[in-house]
Design a protein around this motif. Structure first.
Motif, mmCIF file in Angstrom:
data_model
loop_
_atom_site.group_PDB
_atom_site.id
_atom_site.type_symbol
_atom_site.label_atom_id
_atom_site.label_comp_id
_atom_site.label_asym_id
_atom_site.label_seq_id
_atom_site.Cartn_x
_atom_site.Cartn_y
_atom_site.Cartn_z
ATOM 1 N N SER A 124 -8.367 8.507 3.640
ATOM 2 C CA SER A 124 -7.422 7.380 3.713
ATOM 3 C C SER A 124 -6.565 7.654 4.654
ATOM 4 C CB SER A 124 -6.724 7.089 2.207
ATOM 5 O OG SER A 124 -7.569 6.361 1.440
ATOM 6 N N CYS B 15 -12.388 -3.537 1.075
ATOM 7 C CA CYS B 15 -11.008 -3.796 1.630
ATOM 8 C C CYS B 15 -11.164 -3.725 3.123
ATOM 9 C CB CYS B 15 -10.163 -3.091 0.868
ATOM 10 S SG CYS B 15 -10.348 -1.073 1.286
ATOM 11 N N LEU B 16 -11.920 -2.893 3.493
ATOM 12 C CA LEU B 16 -11.486 -2.983 5.076
ATOM 13 C C LEU B 16 -10.443 -2.054 5.455
ATOM 14 C CD1 LEU B 16 -12.869 -6.302 6.343
ATOM 15 C CD2 LEU B 16 -14.178 -4.133 6.402
ATOM 16 N N MET C 69 -7.037 2.409 -3.643
ATOM 17 C CA MET C 69 -7.873 1.258 -4.077
ATOM 18 C C MET C 69 -8.692 1.420 -5.579
ATOM 19 S SD MET C 69 -7.691 -1.256 -2.258
ATOM 20 C CE MET C 69 -8.462 -2.188 -3.390
ATOM 21 N N HIS D 40 -2.664 0.026 -4.091
ATOM 22 C CA HIS D 40 -2.760 -1.061 -3.200
ATOM 23 C C HIS D 40 -2.740 -2.411 -3.988
ATOM 24 C CE1 HIS D 40 -3.314 -3.327 0.537
ATOM 25 N NE2 HIS D 40 -4.198 -2.732 0.984
ATOM 26 N N LEU E 43 0.797 -1.038 0.142
ATOM 27 C CA LEU E 43 -0.046 0.163 0.031
ATOM 28 C C LEU E 43 1.032 1.281 -0.159
ATOM 29 C CD1 LEU E 43 -3.292 0.750 1.710
ATOM 30 C CD2 LEU E 43 -1.273 2.468 2.186
ATOM 31 N N VAL F 1 -13.010 3.596 2.354
ATOM 32 C CA VAL F 1 -13.058 4.900 3.336
ATOM 33 C C VAL F 1 -13.067 6.279 2.407
ATOM 34 C CG1 VAL F 1 -12.125 3.713 5.186
ATOM 35 C CG2 VAL F 1 -10.446 4.969 3.648
HETATM 36 N N1 NVA Z 1 -7.609 3.792 1.112
HETATM 37 C C1 NVA Z 1 -7.379 3.205 2.200
HETATM 38 C C2 NVA Z 1 -7.083 1.690 2.066
HETATM 39 C C3 NVA Z 1 -6.824 1.129 3.303
HETATM 40 C C4 NVA Z 1 -6.519 -0.236 3.374
HETATM 41 C C5 NVA Z 1 -6.091 3.941 2.771
HETATM 42 O O1 NVA Z 1 -5.220 4.268 2.119
HETATM 43 O O2 NVA Z 1 -6.113 4.123 3.933
#
Ligand code: NVA
Ligand code: CP
Length: 309
Positions: free
Chosen positions: A232, A268-269, A165, A132, A127, A229
């Protein structure tokens, strides 16, 4: 052949390499469930560098390495000399002398790229602010389990922030011939360069990429609705402002009513109930969403086995 390579972006993989990862992930999942030992990485060590929080990524990589017969080292930037200013290019060369592979979760994508440039071992992107890939490859595996192995022609609709994501899902869909549509508020659309790259891949696989602002248009007839989310990691200070801007970008029953009747919802949580996803929608799709979480383990085992084996 993925042996010895890095996995920084799904865009760098061929469609065959994506399928190779998915096929091995299914195989390793079946072996794990049947209790069949698969020590493909016996005696090998993975370094895990985290500059951001994690539940799934950390645990699934560490457990995955153990199940493959190797071991993993958790390396927080609070403990590494990186946190005190040691250059990435030196850290990459030093760690390459001890480890057989490294995964990194960090902020700027250029940090992972620089690390990979100087490392002589496979580097896995766990990530960045831009991408990711491990999650999106996992999501393909989960989509195959719930929608059938051939994903070609299915439609994924991503609702919300045009973030890491969105980018990796767009790349993943384009590689396997899935149609992808995103809906984000104006000013929060996905990165234009990523969209251009994904469109090149989509042209090759015969799929489409649509970047929209209207969630109902994106969700129309979708087989998979996906969200993440609104703020992020690293954007915590923007949270309250984003909640107002993104309020019409929630996956709820009203939005689901325009999707295909058999549509599944993925996330994705970690999830923020009442923000990007309604509580009842999340719970109704819990079987899919927690399969996604589990499948991080199986997919990353396949990735590590192929890169580091
Ligand atoms: N877009 C989110 C993904 C978390 C798995 C982040 O980067 O925080
Ligand atoms: N989905 C995901 O990457 O979760 P973590 O942040 O818990 O690793």
């Amino acid at each position: 052949m993925l042996k010895g390579k890095d996995l920084l972006s799904i865009h760098d993989l061929t469609s065959d390499e994506v399928m190779e990862i998915l096929n091995l992930a299914h195989e390793l999942k079946a072996k794990q469930k049947a209790g069949i030992e698969h020590h493909i990485l016996k005696g090998k060590t993975l370094g895990m560098i985290f500059e951001k929080s994690s539940t799934r990524t950390r645990v699934s990589f560490e457990v995955g390495m153990y199940q493959l017969g190797g071991q993993a080292l958790f390396l927080s930037n609070r403990d590494l000399q990186i946190g005190r200013g040691e250059p990435i290019k030196d850290t990459a060369r030093v760690l390459s002398r001890y480890l057989d592979g490294v995964m990194i979760r960090t902020f700027g994508h250029e940090i992972v790229e620089e690390f990979a440039q100087y490392a002589s071992i496979p580097v896995i992107n766990a990530l960045t602010d831009l991408l990711h890939p491990c999650q999106a490859l996992t999501d393909l595996l989960t989509a195959q389990e719930h929608k059938g192995k051939d994903l070609k022609g299915l439609k994924m609709a991503y609702i919300g922030d045009g973030n890491n994501m969105t980018h990796s899902l767009m790349y993943a869909c384009a590689k396997v011939g899935m149609n992808f549509a995103s809906a984000s508020p104006k000013g929060y659309e996905p990165n234009a360069q990523v969209v251009a790259n994904a469109k090149l891949d989509a042209a090759q696989s015969g799929s489409t990429i649509e970047i929209l602002n209207d969630p109902f248009e994106a969700a129309k007839d979708a087989d998979i609705l996906y969200t993440d989310v609104w703020a992020s990691m690293g954007q915590e200070s923007e949270h309250d402002e984003r909640v107002k801007i993104f309020k019409d970008y929630q996956i709820n029953n009203e939005l689901l009513s325009v999707a295909d009747k058999r549509a599944i919802v993925m996330h994705c949580l970690p999830a923020h109930r009442g923000e990007e996803i309604a509580e009842d929608v999340l719970e109704k799709n819990a079987n899919v969403i927690f399969d996604e979480a589990e499948n991080r383990l199986h997919t990353q085992k396949a990735i590590m086995a192929l890169l580091m084996g």
